[in-house]
Scaffold this active site. Structure first.
Site, PDB file in Angstrom:
ATOM      1  N   GLY A  27      11.210  -2.891   5.523  1.00 14.56           N
ATOM      2  CA  GLY A  27      10.513  -4.173   5.469  1.00 14.56           C
ATOM      3  C   GLY A  27      10.050  -4.502   4.064  1.00 14.56           C
ATOM      4  N   HIS A  28       9.526  -3.492   3.367  1.00 15.61           N
ATOM      5  CA  HIS A  28       9.124  -3.711   1.980  1.00 15.61           C
ATOM      6  C   HIS A  28      10.335  -3.993   1.100  1.00 15.61           C
ATOM      7  CE1 HIS A  28       5.745  -1.021   3.440  1.00 15.61           C
ATOM      8  NE2 HIS A  28       5.069  -2.043   2.950  1.00 15.61           N
ATOM      9  N   HIS A  77       9.101   1.044   3.347  1.00 18.61           N
ATOM     10  CA  HIS A  77      10.181   1.113   4.324  1.00 18.61           C
ATOM     11  C   HIS A  77      11.078  -0.103   4.146  1.00 18.61           C
ATOM     12  CE1 HIS A  77       7.804  -1.863   6.460  1.00 18.61           C
ATOM     13  NE2 HIS A  77       6.810  -1.003   6.627  1.00 18.61           N
ATOM     14  N   SER A  92       6.659  -0.696  10.377  1.00 24.93           N
ATOM     15  CA  SER A  92       5.303  -0.522   9.885  1.00 24.93           C
ATOM     16  C   SER A  92       5.161   0.899   9.357  1.00 24.93           C
ATOM     17  CB  SER A  92       4.282  -0.752  11.006  1.00 24.93           C
ATOM     18  OG  SER A  92       2.988  -0.338  10.611  1.00 24.93           O
ATOM     19  N   GLN A 136      -2.734 -12.186   7.733  1.00 30.13           N
ATOM     20  CA  GLN A 136      -2.924 -11.879   6.319  1.00 30.13           C
ATOM     21  C   GLN A 136      -2.183 -12.891   5.452  1.00 30.13           C
ATOM     22  OE1 GLN A 136      -2.630  -7.771   4.390  1.00 30.13           O
ATOM     23  NE2 GLN A 136      -0.584  -8.591   4.003  1.00 30.13           N
ATOM     24  N   GLY A 190       5.074  -9.997   3.915  1.00 33.49           N
ATOM     25  CA  GLY A 190       5.804  -9.980   5.173  1.00 33.49           C
ATOM     26  C   GLY A 190       5.110 -10.772   6.255  1.00 33.49           C
ATOM     27  N   GLU A 191       5.897 -11.439   7.087  1.00 33.54           N
ATOM     28  CA  GLU A 191       5.330 -12.197   8.204  1.00 33.54           C
ATOM     29  C   GLU A 191       4.785 -11.291   9.300  1.00 33.54           C
ATOM     30  OE1 GLU A 191       8.109 -15.056   9.656  1.00 33.54           O
ATOM     31  OE2 GLU A 191       7.884 -16.371   7.906  1.00 33.54           O
ATOM     32  N   LYS A 192       5.103  -9.999   9.274  1.00 35.35           N
ATOM     33  CA  LYS A 192       4.527  -9.112  10.294  1.00 35.35           C
ATOM     34  C   LYS A 192       3.009  -9.179  10.276  1.00 35.35           C
ATOM     35  CE  LYS A 192       3.932  -4.663   9.954  1.00 35.35           C
ATOM     36  NZ  LYS A 192       2.552  -4.440  10.510  1.00 35.35           N
ATOM     37  N   MET A 237       0.835  -1.203   0.000  1.00 35.95           N
ATOM     38  CA  MET A 237       0.000   0.000   0.000  1.00 35.95           C
ATOM     39  C   MET A 237       0.868   1.251   0.000  1.00 35.95           C
ATOM     40  SD  MET A 237      -3.550  -0.666   1.984  1.00 35.95           S
ATOM     41  CE  MET A 237      -2.953  -0.421   3.657  1.00 35.95           C
TER      42      MET A 237
END
Length: 283
Positions: free
Chosen positions: A39-40, A37, A188, A156, A150-152, A33
């Site tokens: 993580g992406h 950051h 996040s 989902q 992502g596993e976060k 979305m």
């Protein structure tokens, strides 16, 4: 300004993918979305290990937000996102608008059960229907060989994996470990909403999960370890939505370490910001 190719329509995206397929190239999709950051970026870097070409979708999906949630203020940083994607070696940024994804008269959603039940849906009952619908559309639009999540957002990931399997969608869904700050806070896009004081408090979620996991591994009953973690989170100043132990594959409730692999999941509000996290309980 980055030189990454940015496509805005499904027709353009499909034409680009057809050209890659004609050359025998494998395609990876990283759905996002935006507000990208580290993580992406880790998802994009992982995609290089599985495919020749990479598409990153950048779309703030309105159907996964409830009327009371933060759709209007969700960060939108397309130029910066394109720069990050380009630096990570992404081939195409797919950035449709809402009308392209949900044209006039759109009336279809994906119906879910299994891992979609409980946890998030106890507090956001329409959330995963919106997620699953947009992801199913992205899968059919991009026809990727692999898609990375992502596993976060562990629930989902479980929902999307189950959906792809149940609907025979020809894509391998791959989970990528959570990227964290040095103090343990999961990265996040919503972390920017935290005040300085809240940011200092936020890593308590990760610490509470780790303490619970350690207690379970040492032989404490799961229920006792979970209740102690809930108390720690509340006493730390969070408004707790849930903190629970679930089977790592099905997300069904789990009562004992020997009943299967365990995942601990939490969602809690700190001020106006809702944070989620999860960790495995090591075997």
């Amino acid at each position: 300004m980055t030189d990454i190719e940015t496509l805005h329509t499904v027709a353009e995206l499909r034409a680009r993918v057809r050209a890659w397929r004609a050359n025998g190239e494998r395609v990876a999709l990283v759905p996002t979305m935006g507000a990208l950051h580290a993580g992406h970026v880790a998802l994009m870097e992982a995609a290089h290990r599985h495919a020749d070409r990479i598409v990153v979708s950048i779309f703030v999906n309105p159907t996964q937000f409830a009327p009371t949630e933060d759709l209007a203020r969700y960060p939108r940083t397309l130029d910066a996102d394109r720069d990050k994607a380009s630096a990570a070696g992404v081939d195409v940024a797919f950035a449709p608008d809402a009308v392209e994804m949900y044209p006039n008269g759109f009336a279809t959603t994906v119906s879910l059960a299994g891992p979609a039940l409980g946890l998030e849906t106890d507090f956001r009952p329409t959330h995963f229907a919106g997620v699953a619908t947009v992801v199913a559309k992205l899968f059919t639009q991009t026809t990727p060989d692999v898609a990375l999540f992502g596993e976060k957002d562990y629930q989902q990931l479980a929902v999307v994996t189950r959906m792809a399997r149940d609907l025979d969608l020809p894509v391998q869904v791959i989970g990528v470990p959570t990227v964290r700050e040095s103090d343990g806070l999961a990265l996040s896009s919503r972390n920017i909403y935290l005040s300085a004081e809240e940011r200092r408090t936020a890593p308590l979620l990760y610490r509470a999960l780790n303490e619970a996991a350690g207690a379970i591994r040492s032989g404490l009953p799961v229920a006792g370890a979970i209740e102690a973690a809930r108390d720690a989170v509340r006493q730390g100043g969070f408004a707790l939505d849930y903190l629970d132990a679930r089977h790592a594959e099905t997300l069904a409730p789990i009562a004992a370490l020997g009943d299967g692999p365990i995942r601990l999941l939490v969602a809690a509000r700190l001020g106006a910001t809702r944070l989620i996290d999860n960790i495995p309980v090591p075997d």
